[in-house]
Design a protein around this motif. Structure first.
Motif, PDB file in Angstrom:
ATOM      1  N   VAL A 289       0.903  -1.225   0.027  1.00  0.00           N
ATOM      2  CA  VAL A 289       0.016  -0.074   0.006  1.00  0.00           C
ATOM      3  C   VAL A 289       0.857   0.996  -0.023  1.00  0.00           C
ATOM      4  O   VAL A 289       1.763   1.171   0.699  1.00  0.00           O
ATOM      5  N   GLU A 290       0.474   2.171  -0.900  1.00  0.00           N
ATOM      6  CA  GLU A 290       1.158   3.394  -0.952  1.00  0.00           C
ATOM      7  C   GLU A 290       0.359   4.539  -0.905  1.00  0.00           C
ATOM      8  O   GLU A 290      -0.949   4.139  -0.916  1.00  0.00           O
ATOM      9  N   PRO A 291       0.537   5.946  -0.748  1.00  0.00           N
ATOM     10  CA  PRO A 291      -0.385   6.764  -0.449  1.00  0.00           C
ATOM     11  C   PRO A 291      -1.230   6.949  -1.744  1.00  0.00           C
ATOM     12  O   PRO A 291      -2.628   7.197  -1.536  1.00  0.00           O
ATOM     13  N   ASP A 292      -0.779   6.752  -3.005  1.00  0.00           N
ATOM     14  CA  ASP A 292      -1.559   6.956  -4.421  1.00  0.00           C
ATOM     15  C   ASP A 292      -2.018   5.608  -4.938  1.00  0.00           C
ATOM     16  O   ASP A 292      -2.799   5.691  -5.973  1.00  0.00           O
ATOM     17  N   ARG A 293      -1.390   4.443  -4.349  1.00  0.00           N
ATOM     18  CA  ARG A 293      -1.688   3.133  -5.077  1.00  0.00           C
ATOM     19  C   ARG A 293      -1.531   1.964  -4.205  1.00  0.00           C
ATOM     20  O   ARG A 293      -0.961   2.035  -3.094  1.00  0.00           O
ATOM     21  N   LEU A 294      -2.219   0.938  -4.636  1.00  0.00           N
ATOM     22  CA  LEU A 294      -2.007  -0.407  -3.909  1.00  0.00           C
ATOM     23  C   LEU A 294      -1.848  -1.387  -5.000  1.00  0.00           C
ATOM     24  O   LEU A 294      -2.414  -1.404  -6.028  1.00  0.00           O
ATOM     25  N   THR A 295      -1.086  -2.468  -4.494  1.00  0.00           N
ATOM     26  CA  THR A 295      -0.827  -3.455  -5.283  1.00  0.00           C
ATOM     27  C   THR A 295      -1.601  -4.928  -4.800  1.00  0.00           C
ATOM     28  O   THR A 295      -1.253  -5.148  -3.678  1.00  0.00           O
ATOM     29  N   VAL A 296      -2.249  -5.539  -5.640  1.00  0.00           N
ATOM     30  CA  VAL A 296      -2.877  -6.818  -5.252  1.00  0.00           C
ATOM     31  C   VAL A 296      -2.594  -7.970  -6.064  1.00  0.00           C
ATOM     32  O   VAL A 296      -2.390  -7.836  -7.448  1.00  0.00           O
ATOM     33  N   LEU A 297      -2.296  -9.055  -5.466  1.00  0.00           N
ATOM     34  CA  LEU A 297      -1.962 -10.359  -6.142  1.00  0.00           C
ATOM     35  C   LEU A 297      -3.173 -10.950  -6.274  1.00  0.00           C
ATOM     36  O   LEU A 297      -4.124 -11.536  -5.342  1.00  0.00           O
ATOM     37  N   PHE A 298      -3.897 -11.167  -7.583  1.00  0.00           N
ATOM     38  CA  PHE A 298      -5.035 -12.038  -7.460  1.00  0.00           C
ATOM     39  C   PHE A 298      -4.823 -13.176  -8.451  1.00  0.00           C
ATOM     40  O   PHE A 298      -3.938 -13.614  -9.054  1.00  0.00           O
TER      41      PHE A 298
ATOM     42  N   ALA B 103      -7.310   6.492  -5.704  1.00  0.00           N
ATOM     43  CA  ALA B 103      -8.557   7.161  -5.878  1.00  0.00           C
ATOM     44  C   ALA B 103      -9.582   6.494  -6.649  1.00  0.00           C
ATOM     45  O   ALA B 103     -10.621   6.757  -6.262  1.00  0.00           O
ATOM     46  N   ALA B 104      -9.142   5.789  -7.717  1.00  0.00           N
ATOM     47  CA  ALA B 104     -10.139   4.839  -8.614  1.00  0.00           C
ATOM     48  C   ALA B 104     -10.619   3.875  -7.649  1.00  0.00           C
ATOM     49  O   ALA B 104     -11.921   3.562  -7.810  1.00  0.00           O
ATOM     50  N   VAL B 105      -9.951   3.334  -6.858  1.00  0.00           N
ATOM     51  CA  VAL B 105     -10.423   2.331  -6.266  1.00  0.00           C
ATOM     52  C   VAL B 105     -11.622   2.801  -5.089  1.00  0.00           C
ATOM     53  O   VAL B 105     -12.741   2.292  -4.919  1.00  0.00           O
ATOM     54  N   ALA B 106     -11.285   3.896  -4.537  1.00  0.00           N
ATOM     55  CA  ALA B 106     -12.276   4.703  -3.880  1.00  0.00           C
ATOM     56  C   ALA B 106     -13.627   4.941  -4.483  1.00  0.00           C
ATOM     57  O   ALA B 106     -14.536   4.821  -4.238  1.00  0.00           O
ATOM     58  N   SER B 107     -13.333   5.816  -5.552  1.00  0.00           N
ATOM     59  CA  SER B 107     -14.435   6.267  -6.363  1.00  0.00           C
ATOM     60  C   SER B 107     -15.242   5.318  -7.249  1.00  0.00           C
ATOM     61  O   SER B 107     -16.595   5.698  -7.336  1.00  0.00           O
TER      62      SER B 107
END
Length: 547
Positions: free
Chosen positions: A515-524, A535-539
């Motif tokens: 997790v970073e202030p402007d992004r997060l990395t997910v392993l699917f 921001a895109a995740v939230a909105s």
């Protein structure tokens, strides 16, 4: 538990001369003594071998150690021979018949406690039959990442170890590796058939390694920069000895020649060389007769030289898994070491090409139809006579069908349909989907290499985040920290913290890796690594918490 701990400490001190065991070592040993399967992920130099060497002397019956390289086996056996422990023996194809007889006799008569085998040996029915009679009490898989196609050194022979473990009655299993991201750990557990394993995972952080990336847009300039960088490191007494990793055998020879012309003591190393020549380079490097080895990924496993002062990558690696393993060969003495990646974005296209591998649909069809037409399980030799295809393609087809849940292996090593009513076309379609999913995962892994090379944030935070470890503050020992572009990560109020399970409408289940202030990395599970803008995740409500 206290009595067990005291016994372990006593054996470690009296037999091996180790006055104190590290907490991770002791925890893993205690779990083994309790009869549990264990997956231990500890950095190189953390004493992984001790985790099996000590409990083995407190368990009734011989200990089987599966190790992929003869050089690794020799090193580990040498360490045991230097202690007061019982004899360690090996059975391998390089031995004379008399040595093999001595090994089996020593274990059978109780003179030897440790038996080292390669995974290829465990594919032989007669070897498994002899092991079954011995009553193996402890099954150790060294370099366990080799079982995973996600891993950086995949070995198809490791896929058969799960069957071997069951044929021996599933004694406690210890899987050891120095690096394993989440998908590799999953593969190890699944493919070895581990029963609710205790996972002992040490920190991946190596703060004494200074991380840096040098970007070049032109291949010719990048090649020149590699020679300049390595020559500069070798000219400084503080950083004279090191490794240069390259993408091809041709590059290994090229850079070795360039550096030799500058007067440096250098040698090339790659799989195209004679075994005797590779062994000589290995020994010269360990003895200090050669200062730097320019090598493909063939060089590395089992290299135990504490004073490697630099690792330079002349091209982008195929994954951060292999990158971490390779840079981990530097600074094992705890002293500072330099880590440099010479990066050209176009190199990642080559990695994508090299790792692209379409499912062998025609061979899959032949294998599935052959199994479908036999009422009884088939030996692999029978399948070879039925299916007109190279052995490698035939083996890959069987592996894909196994991963798709269509084909299984009986206790005596024969192949069979798990569902006799399954239509061969359905089995092939499922196997192709397994292959395509794996290709998506590989491509996502290559994109994570791009992310590491191009980030302006702290490189160590990025690298550790790939393995699911959160570094709260910039490290101060990488080029981006030194340049002032790395920033603090205030993530205390993150809606999806590291290691939390999430679900995406299109990509399904995943685990938050960083997790970073402007992004997060997910392993699917089905798509691999994805980096999403916070921001895109939230909105757009892209993620929801998953159970």
């Amino acid at each position: 538990m206290a009595d067990t701990r005291d016994s372990l400490q006593h054996v470690a001190a009296e037999t091996f001369g180790w006055p104190e065991l590290h907490p991770e070592q002791l925890e893993a040993m205690e779990q083994v003594m309790a009869g549990r399967d264990v997956l231990a992920v500890l950095p190189t130099g953390a004493g992984k071998s001790a985790i099996y060497q000590v409990p083995a002397l407190l368990l009734d019956g011989p200990t089987l150690v599966v190790s992929p390289l003869l050089a690794l086996q020799r090193d580990q056996m040498g360490g045991i021979d230097d202690s007061a422990a019982p004899e360690a023996v090996a059975v391998n194809s390089a031995q004379r018949a008399g040595e093999t007889r001595h090994a089996w006799d020593a274990v059978r008569e109780g003179d030897a406690e440790y038996l080292f085998l390669s995974p290829e040996q465990l594919a032989k029915d007669d070897v498994l039959d002899q092991l079954a009679v011995l009553g193996i009490s402890f099954f150790v898989v060294d370099e366990a990442h080799c079982v995973s196609a996600w891993g950086h050194d995949f070995r198809p022979d490791y896929l058969r170890l799960g069957t071997a473990i069951e044929r021996l009655g599933h004694p406690p299993v210890l899987a050891l590796t120095a690096t394993a991201a989440l998908p590799v750990r999953r593969d190890i557990t699944e493919r070895l058939g581990l029963h609710d394993p205790a996972e002992i995972i040490a920190s991946f952080d190596r703060p004494n390694l200074r991380l840096a990336v040098e970007r070049e847009s032109d291949d010719r300039r990048k090649r020149s920069a590699v020679v300049v960088r390595v020559s500069g490191l070798m000219s400084d007494p503080a950083t004279r000895g090191g490794l240069v990793y390259v993408a091809s055998r041709k590059d290994a020879e090229h850079y070795a020649d360039e550096l030799a012309q500058l007067g440096h003591r250098v040698a090339a190393y790659h799989a195209g060389m004679k075994a005797s020549d590779r062994k000589q380079v290995h020994e010269q490097f360990l003895d200090g007769e050669v200062d730097v080895v320019v090598a493909t990924s063939a060089f590395g496993m089992g290299i135990d030289k504490p004073d490697v002062r630099f690792v330079v990558h002349a091209s982008a690696p195929e994954s951060l898994d292999s990158y971490y393993q390779q840079i981990g060969r530097a600074g094992r003495d705890g002293e500072p070491a330099e880590i440099h990646l010479l990066y050209r974005a176009e190199d990642l296209h080559l990695q994508t090409f090299l790792t692209a591998s379409r499912a062998p649909a025609d061979v899959l069809e032949e294998v599935a139809e052959s199994l479908d037409q036999h009422d009884e399980p088939m030996a692999t030799a029978e399948l070879a006579s039925d299916v007109d295809a190279p052995a490698a393609k035939r083996t890959r087809a069987v592996n894909l069908l196994e991963q798709a849940g269509a084909v299984g292996t009986t206790e005596d090593g024969r192949l069979e349909y798990l569902d006799p009513d399954m239509d061969p076309d359905k089995a092939v379609a499922d196997a192709v989907e397994v292959s395509e999913t794996h290709q998506r995962l590989i491509r996502s892994r290559i994109e994570m290499v791009r992310g590491y090379a191009e980030t302006t944030g702290c490189r160590r935070q990025f690298l550790l985040g790939y393995f699911g470890e959160q570094l709260l503050h910039p490290c101060g020992n990488c080029d981006t920290c030194e340049a002032g572009t790395a920033q603090e990560h205030p993530v205390d109020d993150a809606p999806f913290p590291v290691n939390s399970a999430v679900r995406h409408a299109e990509w399904g289940h995943g685990v938050v890796m960083s997790v970073e202030p402007d992004r997060l990395t997910v392993l699917f599970d089905q798509e691999g690594y994805k980096t999403l803008a916070t921001a895109a995740v939230a909105s757009h409500h892209l993620l929801e918490a998953a159970g």
